[in-house]
Write a protein that holds these residues in place. Structure first.
Motif: not given
Ligand code: AKG
Length: 299
Positions: A297-298, A189-193, A166-167, A155-159
């Motif tokens: 998290y953002p 719960t998870f919002n990314s992988c 990118e999201k 749901e958000y970008p990751y670095a």
């Protein structure tokens, strides 16, 4: 040195009671990299006898409890430190792997999380449907291809280090199915992988912690393995030596075989106080896919 001047002490490994660790980014850090600064005494140098807390030993099998013991030898000139043998965790269960003032670090292994045929289906589907990417990383000014392929949904970008994503909420259906199975089973719960594709035994990921600020404090990470087995290694972040340097030589190490369809949960302080890696193998290995579900998290 005369024998009667020698003392021998048995110490129940440093699975308990070490000084606290402050959190830094650690992803992609190499073997010689510095861990976060710790305060307090070097437990290897001053702590002769330590009790393993009841909660730790009660979660280990008798074989693993035996592994907790190391022998340390003292001479007049000081402590000779032994390099501890890595401990293997290969049975299902929940293991408290350290207890620092900042909290306990816990891992939970479930080998048959996905049954064999289901795991075969998920592996083949993700291998064929994910648009695997070859990312580049950079260490000490040198740019190199990462030794694995990767992809990101979130749901958000990751670095992490020099890699950024990118999201991407265009989730793969099969991946969503695995995510829902983990959520049902664990209550998290998870919002990314982050997905890793290891093409063969040479592909690997070096020592790091999943401790980017966007993961929040004490992140829970759910890691599903598919395809050929690989060894997941963990090493405890060391306290500073007397001269302020760090060495991982004497820290505790764990080896966890991750088999087809297995789920490994990392919780609590397992990113603050430990690093992990999938080392390169020197024997042939077939392809492996690893899925690490996280909550971002953002920033
Ligand atoms: O492949 C694995 O089991 C580990 C992957 C990993 O360390 C990561 O994605 O941060």
């Amino acid at each position: 040195m005369a024998d009667n001047k020698r003392q021998r002490a048995r110490i129940q490994g440093s699975w308990a009671g070490q000084p606290s660790v402050s959190k830094t980014r650690g992803s992609g850090a190499g073997p010689g990299s510095k861990p976060p600064h710790r305060t307090g005494p070097n437990p290897n140098a001053v702590s002769l006898t330590r009790k393993t807390p009841e909660s730790t030993t009660s979660q280990l099998t008798s074989g693993q409890s035996d592994c907790l013991q190391q022998t340390l030898t003292f001479t007049e000139t000081g402590l000779i430190r032994r390099v501890p043998e890595p401990k293997e965790i290969a049975k299902d269960g929940s293991y408290v792997i350290s207890m620092e003032p900042g909290g306990e670090a816990r891992i939970t292994l479930t080998r048959d999380f996905l049954l064999s045929e289901e795991a075969d289906y998920v592996f083949a589907t993700l291998r064929d449907e994910i648009p695997w990417a070859q990312k580049q990383n950079c260490i000490q000014g040198q740019t190199f291809d990462e030794p694995r392929l990767t992809y990101w949904f979130g749901e958000y970008p990751y670095a992490y280090t020099k890699v950024s994503w990118e999201k991407n909420t265009d989730w793969n259906e099969t991946l969503l199915y695995v995510k829902s199975r983990i959520e049902e089973r664990t209550g998290h719960t998870f919002n990314s992988c982050l997905l890793n594709f290891y093409r063969n035994g040479k592909d690997h990921v070096s020592w790091h912690s999943d401790d980017e600020p966007s993961l929040g404090s004490k992140p829970t990470i759910a890691s599903v393995s598919l395809g050929d087995s690989r060894t997941f290694e963990m090493r405890k972040k060391p306290p500073p030596e007397e001269n302020g340097d760090y060495t991982y030589m004497y820290t505790e190490k764990l080896r966890i075989p991750l088999t087809h369809g297995s789920l490994l949960m990392m919780e609590g302080a397992s990113q603050d106080d430990w690093q992990h890696q999938i080392p390169r193998e020197y024997h042939d290995r077939d392809a492996r896919i690893n899925l690490t579900f996280r909550t971002i998290y953002p920033e």
